[in-house]
Design a protein around this motif. Structure first.
Motif, PDB file in Angstrom:
ATOM      1  N   VAL A  33       0.821  -1.211   0.000  1.00  4.71           N
ATOM      2  CA  VAL A  33       0.000   0.000   0.000  1.00  4.71           C
ATOM      3  C   VAL A  33       0.860   1.268   0.000  1.00  4.71           C
ATOM      4  N   GLY A  34       2.012   1.226   0.648  1.00  4.94           N
ATOM      5  CA  GLY A  34       2.890   2.399   0.660  1.00  4.94           C
ATOM      6  C   GLY A  34       3.385   2.752  -0.728  1.00  4.94           C
ATOM      7  N   ASN A  35       3.859   1.754  -1.456  1.00  3.44           N
ATOM      8  CA  ASN A  35       4.310   1.981  -2.833  1.00  3.44           C
ATOM      9  C   ASN A  35       3.160   2.424  -3.724  1.00  3.44           C
ATOM     10  N   TYR A  36       2.004   1.786  -3.555  1.00  2.00           N
ATOM     11  CA  TYR A  36       0.833   2.144  -4.360  1.00  2.00           C
ATOM     12  C   TYR A  36       0.449   3.600  -4.124  1.00  2.00           C
ATOM     13  N   ARG A  37       0.466   4.017  -2.864  1.00  2.00           N
ATOM     14  CA  ARG A  37       0.127   5.404  -2.514  1.00  2.00           C
ATOM     15  C   ARG A  37       1.095   6.379  -3.155  1.00  2.00           C
ATOM     16  N   GLN A  38       2.391   6.040  -3.151  1.00  2.39           N
ATOM     17  CA  GLN A  38       3.393   6.908  -3.784  1.00  2.39           C
ATOM     18  C   GLN A  38       3.145   7.020  -5.286  1.00  2.39           C
ATOM     19  N   ILE A  39       2.816   5.912  -5.921  1.00  7.50           N
ATOM     20  CA  ILE A  39       2.520   5.932  -7.351  1.00  7.50           C
ATOM     21  C   ILE A  39       1.310   6.809  -7.634  1.00  7.50           C
ATOM     22  N   CYS A  40       0.247   6.642  -6.850  1.00 14.49           N
ATOM     23  CA  CYS A  40      -0.968   7.444  -7.030  1.00 14.49           C
ATOM     24  C   CYS A  40      -0.697   8.929  -6.816  1.00 14.49           C
ATOM     25  N   THR A  41       0.065   9.245  -5.796  1.00 15.16           N
ATOM     26  CA  THR A  41       0.399  10.641  -5.515  1.00 15.16           C
ATOM     27  C   THR A  41       1.192  11.253  -6.663  1.00 15.16           C
ATOM     28  N   GLY A  42       2.161  10.506  -7.190  1.00 16.31           N
ATOM     29  CA  GLY A  42       2.950  10.991  -8.319  1.00 16.31           C
ATOM     30  C   GLY A  42       2.103  11.245  -9.548  1.00 16.31           C
ATOM     31  N   ILE A  43       1.178  10.365  -9.822  1.00 22.59           N
ATOM     32  CA  ILE A  43       0.286  10.537 -10.971  1.00 22.59           C
ATOM     33  C   ILE A  43      -0.582  11.779 -10.782  1.00 22.59           C
ATOM     34  N   ALA A  44      -1.109  11.963  -9.585  1.00 20.29           N
ATOM     35  CA  ALA A  44      -1.929  13.154  -9.296  1.00 20.29           C
ATOM     36  C   ALA A  44      -1.107  14.429  -9.449  1.00 20.29           C
ATOM     37  N   GLU A  45       0.121  14.408  -8.967  1.00 16.37           N
ATOM     38  CA  GLU A  45       0.983  15.591  -9.064  1.00 16.37           C
ATOM     39  C   GLU A  45       1.313  15.948 -10.508  1.00 16.37           C
ATOM     40  N   ARG A  46       1.279  14.968 -11.383  1.00 15.61           N
ATOM     41  CA  ARG A  46       1.557  15.212 -12.801  1.00 15.61           C
ATOM     42  C   ARG A  46       0.272  15.403 -13.605  1.00 15.61           C
ATOM     43  N   GLY A  47      -0.801  15.778 -12.927  1.00 15.67           N
ATOM     44  CA  GLY A  47      -2.064  16.072 -13.609  1.00 15.67           C
ATOM     45  C   GLY A  47      -2.798  14.832 -14.089  1.00 15.67           C
ATOM     46  N   TYR A  48      -2.639  13.732 -13.374  1.00 12.67           N
ATOM     47  CA  TYR A  48      -3.311  12.470 -13.692  1.00 12.67           C
ATOM     48  C   TYR A  48      -2.933  11.963 -15.084  1.00 12.67           C
ATOM     49  N   GLU A  49      -1.623  11.948 -15.341  1.00 12.31           N
ATOM     50  CA  GLU A  49      -1.153  11.449 -16.634  1.00 12.31           C
ATOM     51  C   GLU A  49      -1.658  10.023 -16.867  1.00 12.31           C
ATOM     52  N   GLY A  50      -2.036   9.751 -18.103  1.00 11.50           N
ATOM     53  CA  GLY A  50      -2.547   8.434 -18.446  1.00 11.50           C
ATOM     54  C   GLY A  50      -4.042   8.289 -18.263  1.00 11.50           C
ATOM     55  N   PHE A  51      -4.678   9.274 -17.656  1.00  9.38           N
ATOM     56  CA  PHE A  51      -6.124   9.231 -17.450  1.00  9.38           C
ATOM     57  C   PHE A  51      -6.809  10.172 -18.422  1.00  9.38           C
ATOM     58  N   THR A  52      -8.015   9.810 -18.821  1.00 12.34           N
ATOM     59  CA  THR A  52      -8.825  10.668 -19.671  1.00 12.34           C
ATOM     60  C   THR A  52     -10.128  10.944 -18.933  1.00 12.34           C
ATOM     61  N   PHE A  53     -10.456  12.213 -18.803  1.00 13.01           N
ATOM     62  CA  PHE A  53     -11.686  12.618 -18.133  1.00 13.01           C
ATOM     63  C   PHE A  53     -12.565  13.345 -19.133  1.00 13.01           C
ATOM     64  N   ASN A  54     -13.855  13.106 -19.068  1.00  6.59           N
ATOM     65  CA  ASN A  54     -14.742  13.867 -19.938  1.00  6.59           C
ATOM     66  C   ASN A  54     -15.336  15.024 -19.141  1.00  6.59           C
ATOM     67  N   ALA A  55     -15.994  15.947 -19.824  1.00  4.13           N
ATOM     68  CA  ALA A  55     -16.531  17.151 -19.174  1.00  4.13           C
ATOM     69  C   ALA A  55     -17.541  16.793 -18.102  1.00  4.13           C
ATOM     70  N   PHE A  56     -18.318  15.747 -18.315  1.00  2.42           N
ATOM     71  CA  PHE A  56     -19.316  15.347 -17.348  1.00  2.42           C
ATOM     72  C   PHE A  56     -18.659  14.926 -16.045  1.00  2.42           C
ATOM     73  N   GLN A  57     -17.573  14.171 -16.125  1.00  2.00           N
ATOM     74  CA  GLN A  57     -16.856  13.751 -14.934  1.00  2.00           C
ATOM     75  C   GLN A  57     -16.215  14.933 -14.233  1.00  2.00           C
ATOM     76  N   LYS A  58     -15.650  15.863 -14.987  1.00  2.00           N
ATOM     77  CA  LYS A  58     -14.982  17.020 -14.385  1.00  2.00           C
ATOM     78  C   LYS A  58     -15.974  17.907 -13.630  1.00  2.00           C
ATOM     79  N   ALA A  59     -17.211  17.935 -14.091  1.00  2.00           N
ATOM     80  CA  ALA A  59     -18.221  18.761 -13.435  1.00  2.00           C
ATOM     81  C   ALA A  59     -18.691  18.147 -12.109  1.00  2.00           C
ATOM     82  N   GLY A  60     -18.273  16.915 -11.852  1.00  2.00           N
ATOM     83  CA  GLY A  60     -18.649  16.269 -10.593  1.00  2.00           C
ATOM     84  C   GLY A  60     -20.065  15.747 -10.580  1.00  2.00           C
ATOM     85  N   LYS A  61     -20.618  15.489 -11.745  1.00  2.00           N
ATOM     86  CA  LYS A  61     -22.006  15.009 -11.809  1.00  2.00           C
ATOM     87  C   LYS A  61     -22.055  13.537 -12.044  1.00  2.00           C
TER      88      LYS A  61
END
Length: 75
Positions: A47-75
């Motif tokens: 879990v420690g390594n997984y958390r570090q990986i997740c944090t790094g991805i978030a810090e880089r603007g969620y690289e590798g993820f695709t979000f649509n406008a509906f998801q970004k609006a929180g709906k």
């Protein structure tokens, strides 16, 4: 996104390869389903390594993820 998914799957397999999970035919690897590609969809790096990986991805603007406008609006 497909590259990030493949990279993560490869990493999960590499981590699992240090265990006995990948040495036997098992439902963990998909061996119970005919013609299913062999893989290991569970992260065994801790879990420690997984958390570090997740944090790094978030810090880089969620690289590798695709979000649509509906998801970004929180709906």
């Amino acid at each position: 996104m497909k590259d990030a998914e493949e990279e993560w799957s490869k990493h999960c397999w590499e981590v699992a390869s240090a265990t006995l999970f990948t040495k036997a035919e098992s439902w963990y690897t998909g061996a119970n389903i005919k013609d299913k590609p062999v893989g290991f969809p569970i992260y065994l790096g801790g879990v420690g390594n997984y958390r570090q990986i997740c944090t790094g991805i978030a810090e880089r603007g969620y690289e590798g993820f695709t979000f649509n406008a509906f998801q970004k609006a929180g709906k």
